[in-house]
Scaffold this active site. Structure first.
Site, short mmCIF file in Angstrom:
data_model
loop_
_atom_site.label_atom_id
_atom_site.label_comp_id
_atom_site.label_asym_id
_atom_site.label_seq_id
_atom_site.Cartn_x
_atom_site.Cartn_y
_atom_site.Cartn_z
N ALA A 90 -4.37 -0.15 -7.34
CA ALA A 90 -3.59 -1.34 -8.42
C ALA A 90 -4.45 -1.51 -9.68
O ALA A 90 -3.88 -1.44 -10.91
CB ALA A 90 -3.18 -2.59 -7.63
N MET A 93 0.88 -1.22 -0.11
CA MET A 93 -0.11 0.01 0.09
C MET A 93 1.01 1.43 0.05
O MET A 93 2.14 1.42 0.42
CB MET A 93 -1.00 -0.01 1.24
N THR A 122 -7.00 -6.21 -4.13
CA THR A 122 -5.82 -5.59 -4.89
C THR A 122 -4.99 -4.81 -3.96
O THR A 122 -5.54 -4.47 -2.67
CB THR A 122 -6.34 -4.55 -5.93
N ASP A 123 -4.00 -4.43 -4.27
CA ASP A 123 -3.19 -3.38 -3.35
C ASP A 123 -3.92 -1.80 -3.79
O ASP A 123 -4.62 -1.83 -4.73
CB ASP A 123 -1.77 -3.24 -3.61
N TYR A 124 -3.32 -0.84 -3.25
CA TYR A 124 -3.99 0.49 -3.28
C TYR A 124 -4.09 0.89 -4.50
O TYR A 124 -3.10 1.21 -5.51
CB TYR A 124 -3.42 1.46 -2.34
#
Length: 772
Positions: free
Chosen positions: A300, A1, A296-298
């Site tokens: 993404a 993140m 997902t990551d931030y």
């Protein structure tokens, strides 16, 4: 993140106008825990849901006390009421969490509760050493206890989902996020992943228990292999290297029952992980049997536009079809999936599958039974930073300390009256809790200066001077302070402050120099091209050395550093990482001999940044260098040896240990049999101490080239002064397996070496043969 920035007064919470936060959701039937009942419940619920509500379950928004990344979610309260939010990150405390949850379970049409997530990386309120430091303990029980305390505190604070553990194998210390992982070895990394998941989710993975939280495995996958050690950068490697060297910790976490997985920012062999069907579906689900949900990551999904994968509508399609179930903050699914479905680029079944996985996670967490999971202000007050947790933090932190050098038994400090404590990190309590320190408060941490005073007591006199700033780079200071760096700078010339430190050293019996990195110099988006001591710190050390007083270096850092001068000239060096809430007390315990350091490195320290990537389990070349000066045509440097400064597994003690030559129970190992490796370890010094005995193997001939060493076991033991103990390690053919060029997991018959010792370099060998 992404990086986090403190944010008050701009969140949803101040705008909420609700009934009592303690009001209960409409009554729900008691739910059995069997998978069949879960499926029945989720199917029944989904039959009542509109397309919009199903897509809403895939939407993870950010609202609360912290925001990570450049985007803050909008209209969250209205979207929760409409059933358009499945989870929230960055909200905690009982009042805030209950208000958000009440909004979902009282005012949305179907009363579906929220998952509440947070970056609990190495503690929540009670902060432990950074994960790289925790791994250096080689104590899986200690790691599990740290995660258990983090789970109990975060759960009491309203959180039920934590973005940990990070299990990315990392071999490039320029990458700032090495601080968050377990280092360079897949075997040790796998054991760490298992221990952390047990701590978070409980020994039986019963997530309905209110003291347990759902773990999130990250970053899937290969995020630690970013080119040039630069965060978010490209990863490209053979499948064989993936399977043998980088994927094992992820798979171990899946086997351990991790509830969720986070996709990584990087592309993997040309396809961003968030759009990589092979990675998220073929490998993770079909090969490994993962049944949880993928977030997902931030932002993404949004960032795949910058990767060049298409516009927002296209990347929405790619992410869902790859196997993503939840979109963190970017709200691409919320805006585009209905259009994707209408245009036929995704199927209703794809949306339903993702929604089902999110709802199953909520069921497993017991949220449909009690959306609040027993969270009250009274419970939080009784749980946070209670004395037993603080004492455990001190104990665990001591076990992570690594003694790198100790000439002439400089440590522990004995018969010392006057101590000069010098250095830019000596009186920095905020830096002790490191990066990604969750809800931790640096004001509650113990600085190393304070720890020395606490442990040394009235029998010593401590003189403190900062010496130099941690850095004098104005642009770097601005960048760090813009994102919580909290650097305070002495504006006086370095020559003036160094002279002040020299005067303090001249009047002292010993100098303890606390040097390294500030917490903002490691972690996410904190890559460094030069991994030596920043700023004028080396100049300070050279001036202190010139006084002739014994010089003890205490390192505070989140990555391996290149320290050739320091290693040559310091009398003692103690690696302390960012040690958490009790860092200062734990470090002082070691300095004064109340604790004998026992940690060992899980990541190689290079002599120079030019050696990177450097790691112990490398392959041989056709022209290996054997140390002969004039042997030109070998794999070597002209200006430096190939050797690391400190190898993987290295760490000293105030005592010494000797190893016998290992013996093996049989020379021929046949399929289905086991082999015992025996070694006697003796404490040959003057202190009781702990040793970490390490077992390595080498496959001498293979169908593919094999590493020169591979860790296959370790034991941490306490030996009294003069005591010896025989240790036994067990090997089977399964321990000798690897993925060959066809990606078949095989043990190939032939000759093997086995090594045992106190680190990856200083070992003794025995041999055996694996029969057909």
């Amino acid at each position: 993140m992404k990086h986090r920035k403190s944010l008050f007064g701009v969140t949803l919470l101040v705008a909420l106008s609700l009934a009592s936060a303690h009001a209960q959701a409409p009554s729900k039937p008691t739910l059995p825990l069997s998978d069949a009942k879960m499926q029945q419940f989720v199917t029944s619920l989904m039959q009542k849901m509109t397309l919009e509500e199903k897509i809403g379950q895939l939407n993870l928004v950010s609202v609360g006390f912290d925001v990570t990344g450049p985007v803050v979610s909008k209209d969250v309260d209205a979207n929760i009421k409409k059933g358009l939010v499945g989870a929230v990150l960055n909200t905690y405390t009982p009042v805030a969490a209950r208000k958000l949850q009440a909004l979902a379970v009282q005012e949305s049409r179907l009363h579906i509760p929220l998952i509440l997530g947070y970056d609990v990386i190495h503690g929540h309120r009670t902060i432990f050493p950074i994960p790289l430091g925790l791994a250096a303990s080689w104590d899986m029980g200690a790691l599990e206890r740290s995660a258990r305390i983090a789970a109990e505190e975060s759960a009491a604070d309203g959180i039920n989902w934590v973005y940990s553990p990070m299990v990315d194998i990392a071999r490039d210390p320029r990458w700032g996020r090495v601080a968050e992982g377990a280092g360079e070895d897949p075997y040790l990394g796998s054991r760490v992943a298992e221990a952390m998941i047990r701590g978070y989710q409980g020994p039986t993975n019963d997530l309905t228990r209110p003291e347990n939280v759902m773990a999130c495995l990250k970053h899937f996958a290969l995020y630690g292999a970013a080119e040039a050690g630069r965060d978010y950068n490209t990863t490209d490697m053979s499948r064989q290297r993936m399977y043998n060297e980088y994927l094992p910790p992820y798979r171990a976490a899946v086997k351990a029952g991790v509830g969720s997985v986070m996709s990584s920012f990087n592309d993997v062999n040309g396809i961003p992980a968030t759009a990589n069907h092979w990675l998220l579906t073929d490998l993770l689900r079909n090969q490994w049997g993962f049944s949880g949900f993928v977030a997902t990551d931030y932002t993404a999904i949004n960032e795949m536009e910058a990767h060049g994968m298409g516009d927002e509508k296209k990347v929405s399609e790619l992410a869902l079809k790859a196997g993503v179930d939840m979109d963190m903050v970017g709200e691409v699914f919320l805006k585009q999936l209905a259009t994707n479905l209408k245009e036929g680029t995704v199927r209703q079944a794809d949306i339903d599958q993702a929604c089902r996985r999110v709802l199953e996670a909520k069921y497993k967490l017991g949220l449909f039974q009690d959306p609040y999971r027993g969270v009250t202000e009274e419970r939080a007050k009784a749980t946070m930073m209670k004395p037993a947790y603080i004492e455990e933090a001190r104990s665990i932190t001591r076990r992570t300390l690594v003694l790198l050098k100790n000439e002439r038994q400089t440590l522990p400090l004995k018969n010392t009256v006057n101590i000069a404590v010098v250095g830019p990190l000596a009186d920095r309590a905020r830096d002790m809790i490191g990066n990604w320190s969750g809800a931790g408060d640096g004001k509650q941490a113990v600085s190393i200066l304070q720890g020395i005073k606490n442990v040394g007591g009235s029998g010593i006199r401590v003189t403190y001077t900062q010496g130099v700033n941690v850095t004098d780079d104005d642009q770097l200071i601005r960048r760090l302070n813009a994102y919580g760096g909290e650097l305070s700078i002495d504006a006086r010339p370095a020559e003036t402050t160094i002279a002040e430190a020299v005067r303090a050293a001249q009047a002292a019996d010993v100098v303890v120099a606390v040097v390294g990195e500030s917490q903002g110099m490691t972690g996410e988006a904190a890559s460094r091209s030069d991994i030596g001591l920043p700023g004028r710190q080396l100049d300070l050390l050279k001036a202190l050395k010139a006084t002739g007083k014994p010089l003890v270096l205490v390192l505070v850092n989140g990555r391996p550093l290149a320290l050739p001068w320091e290693n040559q000239n310091a009398d003692a060096i103690l690696e302390t990482w960012f040690g958490g809430t009790q860092a200062g007390n734990a470090v002082a315990d070691a300095l004064f001999g109340a604790y004998n350091p026992s940690g060992k490195l899980t990541m190689t320290f290079p002599q120079s940044v030019g050696q990177i990537p450097i790691y112990y389990n490398h392959k041989s070349t056709g022209r290996p260098y054997a140390g002969v000066l004039l042997d030109k045509y070998k794999s070597r440097y002209l200006d430096i040896s190939n050797d690391p400064l400190y190898p993987f597994g290295f760490g000293l003690s105030y005592t010494t240990f000797s190893y016998s030559k290992p013996t093996i129970s049989k020379n021929i190992l046949r399929p289905g049999e086991g082999l015992a490796v025996n070694v006697t370890v003796q404490n040959t010094g003057q202190y009781d101490g702990e040793e970490i005995a390490q077992l390595y193997i080498r496959d001498l001939v293979g169908s593919s080239t094999r590493p020169v060493k591979e860790l296959k076991g370790f034991q941490k033991i306490l030996l009294k002064k003069g005591e010896s103990r025989q240790l036994t390690f067990h090997l089977t053919a399964d321990d000798l397996k690897f993925y060959n060029d066809d990606l078949k997991f095989v043990a190939e018959p032939g000759d093997f070496q086995v090594f045992v010792g106190g680190n990856s370099r200083d070992v003794q060998a025995a041999s055996f043969t694996l029969a057909k």
